[in-house]
Design a protein around this motif. Structure first.
Motif, mmCIF file in Angstrom:
data_model
loop_
_atom_site.group_PDB
_atom_site.id
_atom_site.type_symbol
_atom_site.label_atom_id
_atom_site.label_comp_id
_atom_site.label_asym_id
_atom_site.label_seq_id
_atom_site.Cartn_x
_atom_site.Cartn_y
_atom_site.Cartn_z
ATOM 1 N N THR A 134 0.825 -1.207 0.000
ATOM 2 C CA THR A 134 0.000 0.000 0.000
ATOM 3 C C THR A 134 0.856 1.253 0.000
ATOM 4 N N ILE A 135 1.844 1.309 0.892
ATOM 5 C CA ILE A 135 2.651 2.518 1.027
ATOM 6 C C ILE A 135 3.379 2.834 -0.272
ATOM 7 N N GLN A 136 3.859 1.804 -0.967
ATOM 8 C CA GLN A 136 4.680 2.037 -2.151
ATOM 9 C C GLN A 136 3.900 2.629 -3.318
ATOM 10 N N ILE A 137 2.576 2.542 -3.300
ATOM 11 C CA ILE A 137 1.807 3.142 -4.393
ATOM 12 C C ILE A 137 1.230 4.494 -4.002
ATOM 13 N N LEU A 138 1.671 4.999 -2.848
ATOM 14 C CA LEU A 138 1.336 6.358 -2.441
ATOM 15 C C LEU A 138 2.519 7.271 -2.734
ATOM 16 N N SER A 139 2.271 8.559 -2.648
ATOM 17 C CA SER A 139 3.327 9.517 -2.949
ATOM 18 C C SER A 139 3.278 10.671 -1.962
ATOM 19 N N GLY A 140 4.388 11.391 -1.904
ATOM 20 C CA GLY A 140 4.458 12.583 -1.077
ATOM 21 C C GLY A 140 4.227 12.294 0.396
ATOM 22 N N PRO A 141 3.636 13.259 1.120
ATOM 23 C CA PRO A 141 3.424 13.113 2.563
ATOM 24 C C PRO A 141 2.519 11.948 2.941
ATOM 25 N N ASN A 142 1.690 11.488 2.000
ATOM 26 C CA ASN A 142 0.779 10.387 2.317
ATOM 27 C C ASN A 142 1.504 9.090 2.644
ATOM 28 N N ARG A 143 2.759 8.961 2.231
ATOM 29 C CA ARG A 143 3.498 7.741 2.553
ATOM 30 C C ARG A 143 3.733 7.641 4.061
ATOM 31 N N ALA A 144 4.245 8.715 4.659
ATOM 32 C CA ALA A 144 4.466 8.707 6.101
ATOM 33 C C ALA A 144 3.156 8.665 6.864
ATOM 34 N N ARG A 145 2.154 9.368 6.358
ATOM 35 C CA ARG A 145 0.826 9.335 6.996
ATOM 36 C C ARG A 145 0.269 7.914 7.000
ATOM 37 N N ARG A 182 15.329 1.209 3.784
ATOM 38 C CA ARG A 182 15.343 0.730 5.169
ATOM 39 C C ARG A 182 14.948 1.831 6.145
ATOM 40 N N SER A 183 15.367 3.050 5.883
ATOM 41 C CA SER A 183 15.005 4.142 6.775
ATOM 42 C C SER A 183 13.497 4.361 6.794
ATOM 43 N N GLU A 184 12.867 4.238 5.629
ATOM 44 C CA GLU A 184 11.426 4.474 5.567
ATOM 45 C C GLU A 184 10.647 3.375 6.289
ATOM 46 N N ILE A 185 10.986 2.125 6.059
ATOM 47 C CA ILE A 185 10.250 1.052 6.727
ATOM 48 C C ILE A 185 10.533 1.044 8.230
ATOM 49 N N ASP A 186 11.681 1.593 8.629
ATOM 50 C CA ASP A 186 11.966 1.728 10.053
ATOM 51 C C ASP A 186 11.017 2.706 10.739
ATOM 52 N N GLY A 187 10.180 3.362 9.952
ATOM 53 C CA GLY A 187 9.141 4.210 10.528
ATOM 54 C C GLY A 187 8.211 3.443 11.452
ATOM 55 N N PHE A 188 8.070 2.139 11.232
ATOM 56 C CA PHE A 188 7.241 1.343 12.140
ATOM 57 C C PHE A 188 7.867 1.275 13.535
ATOM 58 N N VAL A 189 9.186 1.268 13.599
ATOM 59 C CA VAL A 189 9.871 1.310 14.897
ATOM 60 C C VAL A 189 9.709 2.690 15.522
ATOM 61 N N ARG A 190 9.814 3.715 14.686
ATOM 62 C CA ARG A 190 9.621 5.075 15.209
ATOM 63 C C ARG A 190 8.185 5.305 15.661
ATOM 64 N N ALA A 191 7.263 4.465 15.179
ATOM 65 C CA ALA A 191 5.860 4.540 15.613
ATOM 66 C C ALA A 191 5.625 3.710 16.876
ATOM 67 N N ALA A 214 8.760 -7.894 6.830
ATOM 68 C CA ALA A 214 9.076 -7.572 8.218
ATOM 69 C C ALA A 214 7.861 -7.757 9.110
ATOM 70 N N VAL A 215 8.130 -8.029 10.372
ATOM 71 C CA VAL A 215 7.067 -8.182 11.385
ATOM 72 C C VAL A 215 7.410 -7.310 12.573
ATOM 73 N N TYR A 216 6.416 -6.548 13.019
ATOM 74 C CA TYR A 216 6.569 -5.673 14.177
ATOM 75 C C TYR A 216 5.466 -5.986 15.180
ATOM 76 N N THR A 217 5.726 -5.724 16.437
ATOM 77 C CA THR A 217 4.718 -5.968 17.466
ATOM 78 C C THR A 217 4.575 -4.743 18.354
ATOM 79 N N ARG A 218 3.367 -4.579 18.905
ATOM 80 C CA ARG A 218 3.148 -3.514 19.880
ATOM 81 C C ARG A 218 3.236 -4.134 21.269
ATOM 82 N N PRO A 219 4.116 -3.619 22.108
ATOM 83 C CA PRO A 219 4.219 -4.176 23.461
ATOM 84 C C PRO A 219 2.874 -4.150 24.193
ATOM 85 N N SER A 220 2.622 -5.177 24.970
ATOM 86 C CA SER A 220 1.361 -5.265 25.728
ATOM 87 C C SER A 220 1.304 -4.193 26.811
#
Length: 220
Positions: A134-145, A182-191, A214-220
């Protein structure tokens, strides 16, 4: 135009030039007019890496899953078969109509929804979130959003599985689709999610296309 990928790139650029960079989705699916073969990027099968992950990390039945930008529904149906209560959404009404026609008896809740304006009860409401391309077919600020909005769907203790095309840091190509570095997908860690698994690999196309899974988890 004989080249569907080029036609899609031109369509996306036309919408971007008039200030609606993501408005081409519905036009694309509407032009397909229910013909699955016209959705040229659809594999018509679930992502095997997603299945490997879910099958090797079984959870109790009845857990809630959501598929972001569900396309034609293959991944959503695979999660349903594995015991998840699945919501699958897309911003394109024509895409959701194709899903419902493909799977008329499915228990998957196929919905037309906007990632940036979805039901409030979806916030941190899902045990498994699946985001594919999904993110890769968006552009501009909508990618980070979009990345932030997707991250906010994950419940405490839940996971988000992300599959996307990748590129090297410093590659500023804007060719559609715009792969993530890698920096962009690391946004999930920054989230405020925790990276649980990360794979960089080349697919089996000719020539091969680099990807992240990649797989990310939200701490309980």
């Amino acid at each position: 135009m004989d080249n569907p990928k080029l036609a899609t790139q031109l369509m996306a650029k036309t919408y971007a030039d008039k200030g609606d960079p993501d408005g081409w989705f519905e036009e694309f699916y509407a032009q397909a007019d229910g013909e699955i073969k016209k959705v040229y990027w659809a594999d018509l099968e679930p992502n095997p890496l997603l299945l490997d992950w879910v099958d090797s990390h079984p959870r109790q039945s009845g857990r809630r899953a959501i598929v972001v930008g569900c396309g034609l529904g293959d991944d959503a149906e695979a999660l349903r078969e594995r015991g998840y209560a699945v919501v699958a959404f897309d911003i394109s009404p024509s895409a959701i109509d194709m899903c419902r026609r493909r799977y008329p008896d499915s228990s998957v809740d196929y919905l037309v929804a906007d990632l940036f304006d979805h039901p409030v009860h979806w916030l941190r409401g899902f045990d498994l979130v699946y985001e594919c391309n999904t993110i890769q077919i968006l552009s501009g600020p909508n990618r980070a959003r979009a990345l932030s909005a997707i991250a906010e769907l994950v419940a405490p203790g839940g996971e988000i599985v992300v599959s996307c095309r990748s590129r090297e840091i410093g590659d500023h190509s804007q060719t559609f689709p715009i792969a993530l570095d890698r920096s962009e997908i690391d946004g999930f860690v920054r989230a405020n999610l925790v990276e649980k698994y990360f794979l960089a690999y080349d697919d089996n196309q000719n020539p091969p296309v680099p990807h992240f899974f990649a797989v990310y988890t939200r701490p309980s």
